[in-house]
Motif scaffolding. Structure first.
Motif, PDB file in Angstrom:
ATOM      1  N   GLU A  24     -79.494 -42.611  49.859  1.00  0.00           N
ATOM      2  CA  GLU A  24     -79.243 -42.206  51.246  1.00  0.00           C
ATOM      3  C   GLU A  24     -80.523 -41.686  51.904  1.00  0.00           C
ATOM      4  OE1 GLU A  24     -76.423 -42.907  52.456  1.00  0.00           O
ATOM      5  OE2 GLU A  24     -74.811 -42.596  51.011  1.00  0.00           O
ATOM      6  N   ASP A  53     -77.255 -39.138  42.540  1.00  0.00           N
ATOM      7  CA  ASP A  53     -76.539 -39.984  41.589  1.00  0.00           C
ATOM      8  C   ASP A  53     -77.329 -41.269  41.294  1.00  0.00           C
ATOM      9  OD1 ASP A  53     -74.548 -41.034  40.004  1.00  0.00           O
ATOM     10  OD2 ASP A  53     -73.240 -41.602  41.668  1.00  0.00           O
ATOM     11  N   SER A 215     -71.717 -48.543  53.019  1.00  0.00           N
ATOM     12  CA  SER A 215     -70.779 -47.937  52.069  1.00  0.00           C
ATOM     13  C   SER A 215     -71.035 -48.486  50.666  1.00  0.00           C
ATOM     14  CB  SER A 215     -69.349 -48.249  52.494  1.00  0.00           C
ATOM     15  OG  SER A 215     -68.473 -47.857  51.476  1.00  0.00           O
ATOM     16  N   LYS A 216     -70.906 -47.604  49.672  1.00  0.00           N
ATOM     17  CA  LYS A 216     -71.138 -48.041  48.286  1.00  0.00           C
ATOM     18  C   LYS A 216     -69.845 -48.558  47.655  1.00  0.00           C
ATOM     19  CE  LYS A 216     -75.224 -46.120  48.799  1.00  0.00           C
ATOM     20  NZ  LYS A 216     -75.051 -45.540  50.114  1.00  0.00           N
TER      21      LYS A 216
HETATM   22  N1  UDP Z   1     -72.061 -41.801  46.425  1.00  0.00           N
HETATM   23  C1  UDP Z   1     -72.499 -41.344  45.193  1.00  0.00           C
HETATM   24  N2  UDP Z   1     -72.457 -42.196  44.130  1.00  0.00           N
HETATM   25  C2  UDP Z   1     -71.959 -43.464  44.228  1.00  0.00           C
HETATM   26  C3  UDP Z   1     -71.475 -43.890  45.482  1.00  0.00           C
HETATM   27  C4  UDP Z   1     -71.535 -43.039  46.554  1.00  0.00           C
HETATM   28  O1  UDP Z   1     -72.945 -40.206  45.060  1.00  0.00           O
HETATM   29  O2  UDP Z   1     -71.974 -44.189  43.225  1.00  0.00           O
HETATM   30  C5  UDP Z   1     -72.131 -40.892  47.585  1.00  0.00           C
HETATM   31  C6  UDP Z   1     -72.789 -41.518  48.833  1.00  0.00           C
HETATM   32  O3  UDP Z   1     -74.193 -41.369  48.798  1.00  0.00           O
HETATM   33  C7  UDP Z   1     -72.145 -40.734  49.958  1.00  0.00           C
HETATM   34  C8  UDP Z   1     -70.738 -40.464  49.426  1.00  0.00           C
HETATM   35  O4  UDP Z   1     -70.793 -40.611  48.006  1.00  0.00           O
HETATM   36  O5  UDP Z   1     -72.779 -39.508  50.197  1.00  0.00           O
HETATM   37  C9  UDP Z   1     -69.720 -41.446  49.995  1.00  0.00           C
HETATM   38  O6  UDP Z   1     -70.104 -42.771  49.699  1.00  0.00           O
HETATM   39  P1  UDP Z   1     -69.864 -43.979  50.712  1.00  0.00           P
HETATM   40  O7  UDP Z   1     -70.330 -43.623  52.075  1.00  0.00           O
HETATM   41  O8  UDP Z   1     -70.457 -45.194  50.114  1.00  0.00           O
HETATM   42  O9  UDP Z   1     -68.267 -44.099  50.691  1.00  0.00           O
HETATM   43  P2  UDP Z   1     -67.285 -44.339  51.952  1.00  0.00           P
HETATM   44  O10 UDP Z   1     -67.641 -43.319  52.984  1.00  0.00           O
HETATM   45  O11 UDP Z   1     -67.538 -45.728  52.410  1.00  0.00           O
HETATM   46  O12 UDP Z   1     -65.917 -44.132  51.373  1.00  0.00           O
END
Ligand code: UDP
Ligand code: MG
Length: 330
Positions: A24, A53, A215-216
């Motif tokens: 990020e 992470d 998104s991850k």
């Molecule tokens: N994140 C993490 N490890 C992972 C995937 C995501 O620490 O393997 C963190 C990411 O950096 C963010 C948070 O979890 O701060 C939410 O991730 P993301 O935005 O991808 O999820 P979404 O909002 O799409 O559900």
């Protein structure tokens, strides 16, 4: 929204803000700036625990800089373990009386933290932020989220996952201790927290769009998460297969007897149907054995590569609550 009238926490309480981040770097400086503006005006002391992470995009350097400030530190995991494990790392190392999870991508506005803290100070053990709508999501994400909650609430036994509650949540002292005493490895944080009980409140909020990056969560990762939740919280699928196998046995018996009497014995279709059913049942049993294996191995959820920053329990005491602030949180 009416708050309970008791104020059990003193103003020497400390809150640990846990930020899990994975690649990020493009958003971290803005996130950190907005977060610190909010935290410095909180009526309680704080620490910030970044959990890196396994980022590969230079987030380390940024986090190291942030950690030069007091009360900010960072755990660098040895690789990417996934958000659920990163959150566990945060919980294990947080020193606060409560923890508050917030995403680093600015989808969870840091400006809502004071309201969450006020609810905690007013006596709630768990403060869940609940999305009031999903306008900031893509159509695909909306659909997969809908499917996810439908599936979870159908398959999970007694503690359905509250819909649209994200990981943006404050967990107070008692549930935090309870979580730390849970021996299990499988972590679906929102499932676990909901399972705990305690005095909980949901506050609606508008989730912003991601400021940068992506998104991850792939659709497959969501399927994985749903499966983990089902395996960790439900034996319903196993029970369904017990009922189905009993029904199949009865049907088969009836069919075979009927065919025997009319002298037209053909079991081809029956065998095919039964085989398909058995295969699904065996696969499901395999999943549960796999989940049990993970628990039995007791393998750690993550490893730390390094840490940045330091802190002590003697974080600066916040100014005493003004009487009108006391009034406001009532
Ligand atoms: N994140 C993490 N490890 C992972 C995937 C995501 O620490 O393997 C963190 C990411 O950096 C963010 C948070 O979890 O701060 C939410 O991730 P993301 O935005 O991808 O999820 P979404 O909002 O799409 O559900
Ligand atoms: Mg996000």
């Amino acid at each position: 929204m009416k708050l309970p009238s008791c104020v059990p926490m003193d103003n020497h309480s400390i809150i640990s803000i846990i930020v899990c981040c994975y690649d990020e770097a493009h958003i971290l400086p803005e996130f950190h700036h907005r977060l610190m503006l909010v935290l410095n005006a909180l009526p309680v002391a704080y620490e910030v625990v970044y959990v890196n992470d396994g980022s590969q995009d230079g987030s380390d350097q940024l986090l190291e800089q942030f950690c030069r400030a007091p009360k900010v530190r960072c755990l660098n995991l040895s690789r990417n373990f996934g958000k659920e494990s990163a959150m566990s790392a945060g919980i294990d190392h947080a020193m606060g009386d409560a923890v508050l999870f917030i995403d680093a991508d600015l989808q969870d506005p840091p400006e809502l933290i004071p309201a969450m803290v006020r609810h905690w100070l007013a006596g709630y053990d768990i403060v869940n932020m609940q999305r009031s709508d999903r306008r900031s999501d893509t159509a695909g994400k909306r659909l997969s989220a809908q499917l996810y909650y439908k599936l979870m609430n159908l398959l999970v036994d007694k503690y359905p996952v509250p819909p649209d509650v994200s990981d943006f949540r404050l967990i107070g002292t008692a549930p935090l201790n309870a979580l730390r005493n849970m021996p299990e490895r499988a972590t679906l944080m929102k499932g676990l927290v909901n399972w705990l009980g305690f005095r909980t409140i949901e506050i609606p909020y508008q989730r912003a769009r991601r400021k940068a990056g992506e998104s991850k969560w792939s659709p497959m990762a969501l399927v994985d998460l749903a499966m983990e939740g089902v395996l960790a919280f439900s034996r319903k699928p196993l029970r369904w297969f017990s009922v189905l196998s009993l029904a199949t046995l009865l049907l088969t018996g009836t069919y075979l007897m009927h065919q025997w009497f009319v002298d037209a014995f053909s079991v081809d279709h029956l065998i095919l149907g039964a085989l398909a059913l058995v295969l699904v049942g065996v696969a499901m049993v395999g999943e549960y054995i796999g989940a049990a294996l993970v628990e039995v191995k007791r393998r750690p959820l993550y490893f730390l590569r390094s840490t940045f920053g330091g802190f002590s329990r003697q974080l600066q005491a916040p100014p005493a609550l003004e009487s009108d602030e006391q009034e406001r949180i009532r």
